[in-house]
Design a protein around this motif. Sequence first.
Motif, PDB file in Angstrom:
ATOM      1  N   GLU A  79     -99.009 -47.069  12.273  1.00 33.41           N
ATOM      2  CA  GLU A  79     -98.199 -47.437  11.104  1.00 33.41           C
ATOM      3  C   GLU A  79     -97.288 -46.284  10.687  1.00 33.41           C
ATOM      4  N   PHE A  80     -97.829 -45.066  10.673  1.00 27.53           N
ATOM      5  CA  PHE A  80     -97.013 -43.892  10.327  1.00 27.53           C
ATOM      6  C   PHE A  80     -95.829 -43.773  11.273  1.00 27.53           C
ATOM      7  N   ASP A  81     -96.102 -43.832  12.571  1.00 29.29           N
ATOM      8  CA  ASP A  81     -95.035 -43.693  13.565  1.00 29.29           C
ATOM      9  C   ASP A  81     -93.983 -44.785  13.418  1.00 29.29           C
ATOM     10  N   LYS A  82     -94.442 -46.021  13.176  1.00 29.33           N
ATOM     11  CA  LYS A  82     -93.513 -47.145  13.038  1.00 29.33           C
ATOM     12  C   LYS A  82     -92.561 -46.927  11.858  1.00 29.33           C
ATOM     13  N   VAL A  83     -93.130 -46.613  10.691  1.00 31.81           N
ATOM     14  CA  VAL A  83     -92.306 -46.426   9.490  1.00 31.81           C
ATOM     15  C   VAL A  83     -91.419 -45.191   9.641  1.00 31.81           C
ATOM     16  N   LEU A 129     -87.257 -45.353   9.676  1.00 38.30           N
ATOM     17  CA  LEU A 129     -86.452 -44.681   8.657  1.00 38.30           C
ATOM     18  C   LEU A 129     -85.625 -43.541   9.251  1.00 38.30           C
ATOM     19  N   ALA A 130     -86.178 -42.822  10.207  1.00 34.16           N
ATOM     20  CA  ALA A 130     -85.461 -41.693  10.809  1.00 34.16           C
ATOM     21  C   ALA A 130     -84.226 -42.151  11.574  1.00 34.16           C
ATOM     22  N   GLN A 131     -84.235 -43.365  12.071  1.00 34.53           N
ATOM     23  CA  GLN A 131     -83.094 -43.875  12.820  1.00 34.53           C
ATOM     24  C   GLN A 131     -81.961 -44.349  11.915  1.00 34.53           C
ATOM     25  N   MET A 132     -82.250 -44.477  10.645  1.00 33.43           N
ATOM     26  CA  MET A 132     -81.220 -44.936   9.711  1.00 33.43           C
ATOM     27  C   MET A 132     -80.259 -43.789   9.397  1.00 33.43           C
ATOM     28  N   ARG A 185     -83.487 -38.226   3.221  1.00 29.56           N
ATOM     29  CA  ARG A 185     -84.083 -37.919   4.511  1.00 29.56           C
ATOM     30  C   ARG A 185     -85.358 -37.076   4.356  1.00 29.56           C
ATOM     31  N   GLY A 186     -85.410 -36.252   3.331  1.00 30.16           N
ATOM     32  CA  GLY A 186     -86.582 -35.412   3.093  1.00 30.16           C
ATOM     33  C   GLY A 186     -87.818 -36.197   2.642  1.00 30.16           C
ATOM     34  N   ALA A 191     -93.752 -42.486   5.028  1.00 24.18           N
ATOM     35  CA  ALA A 191     -94.534 -42.925   6.199  1.00 24.18           C
ATOM     36  C   ALA A 191     -96.022 -42.639   5.977  1.00 24.18           C
ATOM     37  N   LYS A 192     -96.343 -41.514   5.361  1.00 26.51           N
ATOM     38  CA  LYS A 192     -97.741 -41.169   5.071  1.00 26.51           C
ATOM     39  C   LYS A 192     -98.353 -42.177   4.097  1.00 26.51           C
ATOM     40  N   GLN A 193     -97.592 -42.538   3.064  1.00 25.42           N
ATOM     41  CA  GLN A 193     -98.076 -43.523   2.110  1.00 25.42           C
ATOM     42  C   GLN A 193     -98.323 -44.870   2.776  1.00 25.42           C
ATOM     43  N   ALA A 194     -97.442 -45.265   3.671  1.00 23.51           N
ATOM     44  CA  ALA A 194     -97.602 -46.526   4.389  1.00 23.51           C
ATOM     45  C   ALA A 194     -98.852 -46.478   5.270  1.00 23.51           C
ATOM     46  N   ALA A 195     -99.083 -45.352   5.916  1.00 23.27           N
ATOM     47  CA  ALA A 195    -100.255 -45.207   6.777  1.00 23.27           C
ATOM     48  C   ALA A 195    -101.546 -45.202   5.960  1.00 23.27           C
ATOM     49  N   ASP A 196    -101.513 -44.602   4.800  1.00 16.90           N
ATOM     50  CA  ASP A 196    -102.705 -44.569   3.937  1.00 16.90           C
ATOM     51  C   ASP A 196    -103.067 -45.954   3.416  1.00 16.90           C
TER      52      ASP A 196
END
Length: 71
Positions: free
Chosen positions: A34-38, A42-45, A57-58, A64-69
């Motif tokens: 999930e972290f990698d996906k999010v 976002l990084a590609q945007m 960007r920061g 991503a961490k919040q999504a993974a948690d």
Amino acid sequence: MAYAAHTLFSHDPLAARFTRAVEGMRHWRAQRVEFDKVYNELAQMTDRDLADIGISRGQIRDIAKQAADAV
């Protein structure tokens, strides 16, 4: 000389620890996916696209961490 052997088949502490370890690794893996996906999405945007949704960007790693948690 007599002795009694008592074996518990209903609960094996080693098997229970192994099961918890496997479940923990599965959970960690699901969080990592999930972290990698999010993060990658976002990084590609572009910076402009990120600004449109109110993200800098920061903040990508934290989001991503919040999504993974949440997994």
